[in-house]
Design a protein around this motif. Structure first.
Motif, PDB file in Angstrom:
ATOM      1  N   LEU A 286      32.134  37.816  31.569  1.00 34.04           N
ATOM      2  CA  LEU A 286      32.453  38.852  32.562  1.00 34.04           C
ATOM      3  C   LEU A 286      33.902  39.324  32.441  1.00 34.04           C
ATOM      4  N   SER A 287      34.788  38.431  31.995  1.00 32.93           N
ATOM      5  CA  SER A 287      36.206  38.783  31.924  1.00 32.93           C
ATOM      6  C   SER A 287      36.539  39.698  30.753  1.00 32.93           C
ATOM      7  N   ARG A 288      35.639  39.792  29.780  1.00 30.56           N
ATOM      8  CA  ARG A 288      35.953  40.616  28.606  1.00 30.56           C
ATOM      9  C   ARG A 288      36.305  42.050  28.970  1.00 30.56           C
ATOM     10  N   PHE A 333      26.575  38.685  41.446  1.00 36.02           N
ATOM     11  CA  PHE A 333      27.656  37.941  40.784  1.00 36.02           C
ATOM     12  C   PHE A 333      28.375  38.844  39.792  1.00 36.02           C
ATOM     13  N   TRP A 334      27.649  39.756  39.185  1.00 37.33           N
ATOM     14  CA  TRP A 334      28.283  40.767  38.330  1.00 37.33           C
ATOM     15  C   TRP A 334      28.956  41.837  39.186  1.00 37.33           C
ATOM     16  N   TYR A 335      28.220  42.341  40.171  1.00 40.26           N
ATOM     17  CA  TYR A 335      28.659  43.525  40.919  1.00 40.26           C
ATOM     18  C   TYR A 335      29.899  43.248  41.764  1.00 40.26           C
ATOM     19  N   LEU A 336      29.867  42.163  42.544  1.00 41.18           N
ATOM     20  CA  LEU A 336      31.021  41.858  43.399  1.00 41.18           C
ATOM     21  C   LEU A 336      32.251  41.535  42.562  1.00 41.18           C
ATOM     22  N   ASP A 337      32.029  40.861  41.432  1.00 47.29           N
ATOM     23  CA  ASP A 337      33.151  40.561  40.546  1.00 47.29           C
ATOM     24  C   ASP A 337      33.750  41.855  39.988  1.00 47.29           C
ATOM     25  N   GLN A 338      32.882  42.816  39.680  1.00 47.89           N
ATOM     26  CA  GLN A 338      33.342  44.122  39.217  1.00 47.89           C
ATOM     27  C   GLN A 338      34.161  44.849  40.278  1.00 47.89           C
ATOM     28  N   GLY A 340      35.889  43.545  42.606  1.00 46.80           N
ATOM     29  CA  GLY A 340      37.173  42.858  42.704  1.00 46.80           C
ATOM     30  C   GLY A 340      38.078  43.173  41.528  1.00 46.80           C
ATOM     31  N   MET A 341      37.514  43.112  40.337  1.00 47.33           N
ATOM     32  CA  MET A 341      38.281  43.348  39.121  1.00 47.33           C
ATOM     33  C   MET A 341      38.803  44.794  39.069  1.00 47.33           C
ATOM     34  N   ALA A 342      37.930  45.728  39.355  1.00 46.26           N
ATOM     35  CA  ALA A 342      38.323  47.148  39.331  1.00 46.26           C
ATOM     36  C   ALA A 342      39.463  47.390  40.325  1.00 46.26           C
ATOM     37  N   SER A 343      39.362  46.789  41.512  1.00 46.87           N
ATOM     38  CA  SER A 343      40.403  46.958  42.533  1.00 46.87           C
ATOM     39  C   SER A 343      41.746  46.454  42.023  1.00 46.87           C
ATOM     40  N   LYS A 344      41.744  45.303  41.383  1.00 44.55           N
ATOM     41  CA  LYS A 344      42.970  44.690  40.880  1.00 44.55           C
ATOM     42  C   LYS A 344      43.700  45.602  39.899  1.00 44.55           C
ATOM     43  N   TYR A 402      39.057  37.161  45.259  1.00 47.13           N
ATOM     44  CA  TYR A 402      39.845  38.385  45.372  1.00 47.13           C
ATOM     45  C   TYR A 402      40.317  38.505  46.813  1.00 47.13           C
ATOM     46  N   ALA A 403      41.559  38.922  46.985  1.00 51.43           N
ATOM     47  CA  ALA A 403      42.091  39.043  48.341  1.00 51.43           C
ATOM     48  C   ALA A 403      42.558  40.468  48.590  1.00 51.43           C
TER      49      ALA A 403
END
Ligand SMILES: *[C@@H]1O[C@H](CO)[C@@H](O)[C@H](O)[C@H]1NC(C)=O
Length: 414
Positions: A286-288, A333-338, A340-344, A402-403
């Motif tokens: 997922l981190s790629r 698990f994919w979607y919420l991580d996305q 969070g990642m996109a926001s960062k 993610y915060a």
């Protein structure tokens, strides 16, 4: 002091968990804002695919197209309304074959039909103005914020290797936008083209030509909206991120032309991939995609600080999603991580393919029942504010956190 922030925590249960420490440490720096999203960050798409669109011997679109969806269905309205203002992005693969049924079109306004040799196997299709009226009735009733993807191939012709050449013909789009303004439909943003960037998907256009046409479209929008209170954004190119192509687009179109650079994410591979479940449960996999977010952020900072990053379309698995996964609990698990990642990485909007349609709908295509990801989207939208805070996690790679500042509540730092 009570920090007005919210933590989103995803824990991946996995066989290899035993190798990891049972203790994790999470440090949130409440005073360190690393990025900022937008009020309408959570977004979902509506697509053009007709019922004849099939992948892997199944045809998962049914009556979910912009042209045939039941716009009076109460579940649909309620699902949109629950967000108060849900951004809806209108677009998809067939977008660059859509014509608009204005009186000047010059030929009958007909739906898509199967056509061998046509892009994606379909003919041109037409959006009638009466259908556009009905869509806007739904959007206005439900408070939706609309991003409309325009046909960016009109007037061009194919050269070789999928490259389309020639100037964009804006005549039909101009008359469509004029009609939209005359009816007072508040389109928030006009997007130009779908998946024509870089090496393209079915067709591609050079960055220089694209930029030239964007300057033309910007001028056109300024002229058409001259006497209106609305100032819609211009967003582009709605394709896969290609650093060289995106850089050229910003440099050639110039300051202030493109308000947001949209890009698409399908990092789980094709919908029939038997490894999708294990990819979703593998944090390294997922981190790629973080490289894509980081490089786009850098490209904008260096070459187009007047612009911002949006994920214009992301469905996880491509070719209509995965019937086994995209509409199930695991997909979150994919979607919420996305999200969070996109926001960062300072992404301002994240459009999920789809609100309805295919196997990846937030709502089930046939029953309109909300899928687990619908509730993930709604929770994120209601809880996670715009301010993204710095966070450090140590102890387990299977924990993602993610915060954000709390939604809608101002405080010292948030
Ligand atoms: C653009 O398209 C319109 C029809 O929609 C046509 O009348 C016009 O000639 C075209 N313009 C160019 C420059 O090809």
């Amino acid at each position: 002091m009570i920090l007005r922030l919210l933590l989103s925590i995803l824990c991946f249960i996995s066989g290899t968990l035993s190798e990891e420490s049972p203790y994790v440490t999470i440090v949130v720096k409440g005073s360190d804002r690393v990025a900022e999203t937008d009020d309408s960050f959570v977004c979902a798409t509506l697509d053009w695919w007709p019922p004849q669109k099939c992948n892997y011997n199944q045809c998962p679109w049914g009556q979910s197209s912009l042209l045939n969806l039941d716009l009076t269905h109460p579940v649909l309205s309620n699902a949109i309304q629950a967000f108060e203002h849900l951004r809806i992005r209108i677009g998809g693969s067939l977008q660059d074959q859509v014509v608009y049924g204005v009186p000047t079109l010059g030929h009958p306004c007909l739906p898509f039909s199967k056509m061998s040799g046509g892009l994606f196997g379909f003919s041109e299709g037409c959006l009638s103005m009466s259908r556009w009226d009905k869509l806007n009735l739904l959007f206005q009733r439900t408070g939706a914020i609309i991003t409309f993807g325009l046909n960016a191939l009109n007037g061009r012709h194919p050269a070789q290797n999928g490259m389309w050449v020639g100037n964009w013909n804006s005549t039909n789009a101009r008359d469509f936008i004029k009609y939209t303004i005359s009816r007072g439909y508040p389109v928030d943003s006009w997007e130009f083209g779908n998946e024509l960037s870089g090496s393209g998907v079915s067709a591609r256009v050079s960055a220089e030509q694209y930029a030239k046409d964007l300057i033309g479209l910007k001028t056109l929008l300024r002229e058409l909206y001259k006497n209106s209170r609305m100032r819609p954004l211009l967003v582009a190119p709605g394709g896969f991120f290609d650093q060289k192509w995106y850089t050229q687009l910003l440099q050639t179109s110039g300051r202030g032309v493109v308000n947001a650079l949209t890009h698409h994410i399908y990092n789980l591979g094709p919908g029939d991939d038997y490894r999708i479940e294990s990819k979703i449960l593998d944090p390294r996999y997922l981190s790629r995609i973080t490289d894509t977010f980081r490089n786009l952020q850098l490209t904008i900072e260096r070459h187009g600080p007047w612009s911002s990053a949006w994920v214009g379309e992301a469905g996880g698995a491509y070719n209509s999603g995965s019937r086994r996964v995209s509409n199930k609990f695991l997909d979150s698990f994919w979607y919420l991580d996305q999200l969070g990642m996109a926001s960062k990485y300072n992404t301002k909007a994240y459009c999920r393919q789809t609100l309805i349609g295919g196997n990846y709908g937030l709502l089930d295509t046939n029953t309109l029942t909300p899928n687990p990801d619908y509730y993930s989207a709604l929770l994120w939208h209601r809880l996670m504010g715009k301010g993204v805070l710095s966070i450090d996690i140590s102890g387990s790679s299977y924990l993602r956190a993610y915060a954000h500042c709390r939604k809608g509540k101002a405080s010292l730092y948030c």
